[in-house]
Design an enzyme around this catalytic site. Structure first.
Site, PDB file in Angstrom:
ATOM      1  N   ASP A   1       0.855  -1.191   0.000  1.00 36.77           N
ATOM      2  CA  ASP A   1       0.000   0.000   0.000  1.00 36.77           C
ATOM      3  C   ASP A   1       0.886   1.235   0.000  1.00 36.77           C
TER       4      ASP A   1
ATOM      5  N   LEU B   1      -0.196   4.058   1.053  1.00 37.97           N
ATOM      6  CA  LEU B   1      -0.748   4.831   2.179  1.00 37.97           C
ATOM      7  C   LEU B   1      -1.306   6.187   1.733  1.00 37.97           C
ATOM      8  N   SER B   2      -1.717   6.288   0.464  1.00 36.15           N
ATOM      9  CA  SER B   2      -2.300   7.556  -0.001  1.00 36.15           C
ATOM     10  C   SER B   2      -3.668   7.786   0.618  1.00 36.15           C
ATOM     11  N   ASN B   3      -4.333   6.711   1.046  1.00 34.66           N
ATOM     12  CA  ASN B   3      -5.645   6.884   1.683  1.00 34.66           C
ATOM     13  C   ASN B   3      -5.812   5.933   2.870  1.00 34.66           C
TER      14      ASN B   3
ATOM     15  N   SER C   1     -16.751  -2.474  -9.358  1.00 37.27           N
ATOM     16  CA  SER C   1     -17.806  -1.726  -8.661  1.00 37.27           C
ATOM     17  C   SER C   1     -19.103  -1.804  -9.453  1.00 37.27           C
ATOM     18  N   ALA C   2     -20.211  -1.709  -8.739  1.00 41.21           N
ATOM     19  CA  ALA C   2     -21.520  -1.643  -9.389  1.00 41.21           C
ATOM     20  C   ALA C   2     -21.632  -0.402 -10.257  1.00 41.21           C
TER      21      ALA C   2
ATOM     22  N   TYR D   1     -13.753   7.755 -12.585  1.00 39.88           N
ATOM     23  CA  TYR D   1     -13.519   6.648 -11.648  1.00 39.88           C
ATOM     24  C   TYR D   1     -14.176   5.373 -12.180  1.00 39.88           C
TER      25      TYR D   1
ATOM     26  N   LYS E   1     -12.645   1.468 -13.623  1.00 37.12           N
ATOM     27  CA  LYS E   1     -13.070   0.102 -13.263  1.00 37.12           C
ATOM     28  C   LYS E   1     -13.498  -0.651 -14.523  1.00 37.12           C
TER      29      LYS E   1
ATOM     30  N   TYR F   1     -18.603  -4.700  -6.402  1.00 39.74           N
ATOM     31  CA  TYR F   1     -19.164  -4.425  -5.077  1.00 39.74           C
ATOM     32  C   TYR F   1     -20.347  -3.477  -5.212  1.00 39.74           C
TER      33      TYR F   1
ATOM     34  N   ARG G   1     -30.258   1.880  -2.316  1.00 39.12           N
ATOM     35  CA  ARG G   1     -28.998   1.205  -2.605  1.00 39.12           C
ATOM     36  C   ARG G   1     -28.965  -0.165  -1.930  1.00 39.12           C
TER      37      ARG G   1
ATOM     38  N   ARG H   1     -28.281  15.029  -5.670  1.00 39.45           N
ATOM     39  CA  ARG H   1     -26.851  15.178  -5.963  1.00 39.45           C
ATOM     40  C   ARG H   1     -26.639  14.834  -7.445  1.00 39.45           C
TER      41      ARG H   1
HETATM   42  P1  NAD Z   1      -9.477   2.609   0.353  1.00 41.56           P
HETATM   43  O1  NAD Z   1      -9.095   3.931  -0.225  1.00 41.56           O
HETATM   44  O2  NAD Z   1      -9.743   2.515   1.795  1.00 41.56           O
HETATM   45  O3  NAD Z   1      -8.379   1.514  -0.050  1.00 41.56           O
HETATM   46  C1  NAD Z   1      -7.612   1.597  -1.228  1.00 41.56           C
HETATM   47  C2  NAD Z   1      -6.160   1.518  -0.803  1.00 41.56           C
HETATM   48  O4  NAD Z   1      -5.331   1.555  -1.959  1.00 41.56           O
HETATM   49  C3  NAD Z   1      -5.728   2.679   0.089  1.00 41.56           C
HETATM   50  O5  NAD Z   1      -5.154   2.139   1.268  1.00 41.56           O
HETATM   51  C4  NAD Z   1      -4.703   3.446  -0.744  1.00 41.56           C
HETATM   52  O6  NAD Z   1      -3.685   3.997   0.076  1.00 41.56           O
HETATM   53  C5  NAD Z   1      -4.185   2.353  -1.657  1.00 41.56           C
HETATM   54  N1  NAD Z   1      -3.669   2.788  -2.972  1.00 41.56           N
HETATM   55  C6  NAD Z   1      -4.220   3.604  -3.884  1.00 41.56           C
HETATM   56  N2  NAD Z   1      -3.441   3.692  -4.981  1.00 41.56           N
HETATM   57  C7  NAD Z   1      -2.367   2.895  -4.759  1.00 41.56           C
HETATM   58  C8  NAD Z   1      -1.204   2.563  -5.516  1.00 41.56           C
HETATM   59  N3  NAD Z   1      -0.993   3.075  -6.734  1.00 41.56           N
HETATM   60  N4  NAD Z   1      -0.298   1.717  -4.975  1.00 41.56           N
HETATM   61  C9  NAD Z   1      -0.488   1.203  -3.734  1.00 41.56           C
HETATM   62  N5  NAD Z   1      -1.562   1.494  -2.972  1.00 41.56           N
HETATM   63  C10 NAD Z   1      -2.487   2.317  -3.476  1.00 41.56           C
HETATM   64  O7  NAD Z   1     -10.746   2.089  -0.488  1.00 41.56           O
HETATM   65  P2  NAD Z   1     -11.688   0.837  -0.220  1.00 41.56           P
HETATM   66  O8  NAD Z   1     -13.039   1.354   0.082  1.00 41.56           O
HETATM   67  O9  NAD Z   1     -11.044  -0.129   0.678  1.00 41.56           O
HETATM   68  O10 NAD Z   1     -11.745   0.256  -1.701  1.00 41.56           O
HETATM   69  C11 NAD Z   1     -10.907  -0.788  -2.144  1.00 41.56           C
HETATM   70  C12 NAD Z   1     -11.155  -1.011  -3.619  1.00 41.56           C
HETATM   71  O11 NAD Z   1     -12.539  -1.311  -3.824  1.00 41.56           O
HETATM   72  C13 NAD Z   1     -10.845   0.203  -4.484  1.00 41.56           C
HETATM   73  O12 NAD Z   1     -10.283  -0.234  -5.700  1.00 41.56           O
HETATM   74  C14 NAD Z   1     -12.219   0.801  -4.739  1.00 41.56           C
HETATM   75  O13 NAD Z   1     -12.258   1.519  -5.942  1.00 41.56           O
HETATM   76  C15 NAD Z   1     -13.087  -0.440  -4.797  1.00 41.56           C
HETATM   77  N6  NAD Z   1     -14.509  -0.184  -4.459  1.00 41.56           N
HETATM   78  C16 NAD Z   1     -14.812   0.437  -3.287  1.00 41.56           C
HETATM   79  C17 NAD Z   1     -16.157   0.710  -2.996  1.00 41.56           C
HETATM   80  C18 NAD Z   1     -16.525   1.424  -1.719  1.00 41.56           C
HETATM   81  O14 NAD Z   1     -17.650   1.939  -1.650  1.00 41.56           O
HETATM   82  N7  NAD Z   1     -15.688   1.469  -0.699  1.00 41.56           N
HETATM   83  C19 NAD Z   1     -17.175   0.338  -3.890  1.00 41.56           C
HETATM   84  C20 NAD Z   1     -16.811  -0.317  -5.069  1.00 41.56           C
HETATM   85  C21 NAD Z   1     -15.460  -0.580  -5.348  1.00 41.56           C
HETATM   86  N1  UFG Z   2     -26.714  10.371   0.196  1.00 38.23           N
HETATM   87  C1  UFG Z   2     -27.382  11.373   0.875  1.00 38.23           C
HETATM   88  N2  UFG Z   2     -26.629  12.213   1.645  1.00 38.23           N
HETATM   89  C2  UFG Z   2     -25.280  12.108   1.778  1.00 38.23           C
HETATM   90  C3  UFG Z   2     -24.608  11.068   1.081  1.00 38.23           C
HETATM   91  C4  UFG Z   2     -25.369  10.223   0.287  1.00 38.23           C
HETATM   92  O1  UFG Z   2     -28.597  11.506   0.775  1.00 38.23           O
HETATM   93  O2  UFG Z   2     -24.673  12.936   2.484  1.00 38.23           O
HETATM   94  C5  UFG Z   2     -27.497   9.416  -0.611  1.00 38.23           C
HETATM   95  C6  UFG Z   2     -27.140   9.387  -2.093  1.00 38.23           C
HETATM   96  O3  UFG Z   2     -27.872  10.360  -2.795  1.00 38.23           O
HETATM   97  C7  UFG Z   2     -27.496   7.936  -2.464  1.00 38.23           C
HETATM   98  C8  UFG Z   2     -27.237   7.146  -1.189  1.00 38.23           C
HETATM   99  O4  UFG Z   2     -27.226   8.112  -0.135  1.00 38.23           O
HETATM  100  O5  UFG Z   2     -28.876   7.851  -2.758  1.00 38.23           O
HETATM  101  C9  UFG Z   2     -25.895   6.425  -1.186  1.00 38.23           C
HETATM  102  O6  UFG Z   2     -24.850   7.359  -1.503  1.00 38.23           O
HETATM  103  P1  UFG Z   2     -23.288   6.991  -1.315  1.00 38.23           P
HETATM  104  O7  UFG Z   2     -22.531   8.221  -1.667  1.00 38.23           O
HETATM  105  O8  UFG Z   2     -23.080   6.399   0.019  1.00 38.23           O
HETATM  106  O9  UFG Z   2     -23.052   5.827  -2.368  1.00 38.23           O
HETATM  107  P2  UFG Z   2     -23.272   5.823  -3.959  1.00 38.23           P
HETATM  108  O10 UFG Z   2     -24.229   4.721  -4.253  1.00 38.23           O
HETATM  109  O11 UFG Z   2     -23.560   7.147  -4.500  1.00 38.23           O
HETATM  110  O12 UFG Z   2     -21.789   5.454  -4.461  1.00 38.23           O
HETATM  111  C10 UFG Z   2     -21.134   4.259  -4.048  1.00 38.23           C
HETATM  112  C11 UFG Z   2     -19.616   4.463  -4.059  1.00 38.23           C
HETATM  113  C12 UFG Z   2     -19.140   4.686  -5.464  1.00 38.23           C
HETATM  114  C13 UFG Z   2     -19.603   3.586  -6.345  1.00 38.23           C
HETATM  115  C14 UFG Z   2     -21.106   3.437  -6.270  1.00 38.23           C
HETATM  116  C15 UFG Z   2     -21.600   2.254  -7.054  1.00 38.23           C
HETATM  117  O13 UFG Z   2     -19.275   5.578  -3.283  1.00 38.23           O
HETATM  118  O14 UFG Z   2     -17.734   4.681  -5.475  1.00 38.23           O
HETATM  119  O15 UFG Z   2     -21.484   3.230  -4.890  1.00 38.23           O
HETATM  120  O16 UFG Z   2     -20.975   1.099  -6.601  1.00 38.23           O
HETATM  121  F1  UFG Z   2     -19.258   3.885  -7.623  1.00 38.23           F
END
Ligand code: NAD
Ligand code: UFG
Length: 338
Positions: A31, A33-35, A124-125, A148, A152, A176, A230, A291
């Site tokens: 990792d 550690l950017s996030n 991702s969905a 983004y 994917k 997911y 959702r 939004r």
């Molecule tokens: P997260 O940001 O917590 O984890 C991603 C990790 O990848 C972070 O720790 C970041 O530091 C690291 N990273 C980013 N770019 C990198 C690089 N080039 N090299 C090494 N490390 C790197 O996010 P998460 O929620 O755990 O998501 C994990 C994966 O699932 C991501 O690919 C995200 O796009 C995907 N995903 C997440 C969600 C969600 O809602 N959380 C939904 C669908 C898909």
């Molecule tokens: N919402 C609010 N208020 C907020 C935040 C969200 O009403 O402050 C609502 C949104 O309008 C949506 C629902 O809550 O109806 C869920 O929103 P999220 O932002 O939690 O999630 P999304 O479904 O918009 O997006 C997520 C991930 C994306 C991914 C997408 C599809 O954040 O990365 O699911 O997998 F692309």
């Protein structure tokens, strides 16, 4: 069997690390550690009594990957590493394409060199775009609405083409739905930086008093109560889905895509009220404009994962709300070591 988790210090990666360690796998995390921060994996060690070594480095960097694969015999990879903020990807498309696509391609190249064929990819969905017919099945049409999402979609395309060209590869693409919640211990969880974009972390910060009130983005959608619906999935169910995917990849060649969702759709107000009930709290909210870019409804058909992976989500919305709050209240500043 040893599994490399790119992005292993992140939200889903750290919960999956815990699951894999408990199931007897060896785990290595890479990792940048950017996030995220190393504290997440330190706590995974504390919970499991087992160590997942963390290599701090970038997945787009060939030398870094070479080092990891030379130092450890890696049998399979789960590729979580990526940037994931939809709004930021619109403002910084080049960063997103470069990071997310370079990481995927570099990983495929170095894996091949080291004879590692099994890869599970975090999709991702969002790749279903605005396709309106629910539930979403893996064979529904795809297409995205932001950079983004395209990273994917394109990663899925690249991985599919590589797997078709090379029959020794085993790729599992996981789409997911909406992961929320935290490990039941409250020791690891989601630690967003700044003001959260996503619903559950926002609700948690309103509950803790860090934010004043929730904005509900629109109540005029064609849904049960007018707010967006959702498919929320507990992050531990999601983590267990990865365990099933790793087992599948170890015994199947080719490429296969699976939804990881529950198949249930809950509205924003359903989630808010479930959170209030589960935790005995009140969440102040107001209805605001929609939004931009949000779709009305999104939920999975989870049958394929049930049939082929033998996996289904088990935890209900109340459990998701309880565990999310348990993490937030015990860690009001997140890991606080960023
Ligand atoms: P997260 O940001 O917590 O984890 C991603 C990790 O990848 C972070 O720790 C970041 O530091 C690291 N990273 C980013 N770019 C990198 C690089 N080039 N090299 C090494 N490390 C790197 O996010 P998460 O929620 O755990 O998501 C994990 C994966 O699932 C991501 O690919 C995200 O796009 C995907 N995903 C997440 C969600 C969600 O809602 N959380 C939904 C669908 C898909
Ligand atoms: N919402 C609010 N208020 C907020 C935040 C969200 O009403 O402050 C609502 C949104 O309008 C949506 C629902 O809550 O109806 C869920 O929103 P999220 O932002 O939690 O999630 P999304 O479904 O918009 O997006 C997520 C991930 C994306 C991914 C997408 C599809 O954040 O990365 O699911 O997998 F692309």
């Amino acid at each position: 069997m040893r599994v490399l988790l790119t992005g292993g210090a992140g939200y889903i990666g750290s919960h999956t690390a815990l699951c894999l360690l408990e199931a007897g796998y060896d785990v290595v995390a890479l990792d940048n550690l950017s996030n995220s921060c190393p504290e997440a994996l330190r706590r995974v060690e504390e919970l499991t009594g087992k160590k997942a070594p963390l290599i701090v480095g970038d997945c787009t960097d060939e030398a870094t990957l070479e080092n990891v694969f030379s130092q450890y015999k890696i049998d399979a990879v789960i590729h979580f590493a990526g940037l994931k903020a939809v709004g930021e990807s619109v403002a910084k498309p080049l960063e997103y394409y470069q990071n997310n696509l370079d990481a995927t391609m570099m990983l495929c190249r170095v894996m091949k060199k080291h004879g590692c064929e099994a890869l599970v990819f975090s999709s991702s969905a969002t790749v279903y775009g605005t396709y309106p017919e629910m539930p979403l099945r893996e064979d529904c049409p795809t297409g995205c609405t932001n950079p983004y999402g395209w990273t994917k979609w394109i990663s899925e395309r690249i991985l599919t083409d590589i797997a078709h060209a090379d029959p020794t590869r085993s790729f599992v693409l996981l789409r997911y739905f909406n992961p929320i919640g935290a490990h039941e211990s409250g020791r690891i969880g989601e630690d967003p930086s700044g003001i959260p974009n996503n619903l559950m972390p926002y609700v948690c910060q309103v509950a803790s008093g860090k934010l004043k009130q929730l904005s509900v983005f629109g109540d005029d959608y064609p849904t049960k109560d007018g707010t967006g619906e959702r498919d929320y999935i507990h992050v531990m169910d999601l983590a267990e889905g990865h365990l099933a995917a790793i087992r599948y990849a170890a015994s199947h060649k080719g490429v296969e895509v699976f939804n990881l969702g529950t198949g249930e759709a809950y509205s924003v107000l359903n989630l808010v009220h479930a959170f209030e009930k589960a935790n005995g709290l009140t969440i102040p909210y107001r209805i605001t404009e929609r939004r931009p870019g949000d779709i009305p409804v999104c939920y999975a058909d989870p049958k394929k994962a049930a049939e082929k992976l033998g996996w289904t989500a088990k935890r209900d919305l109340t459990t998701m709300c309880r565990d999310a709050w348990n993490w937030q209240k015990n860690n009001p500043l997140g890991y606080n070591v960023k």
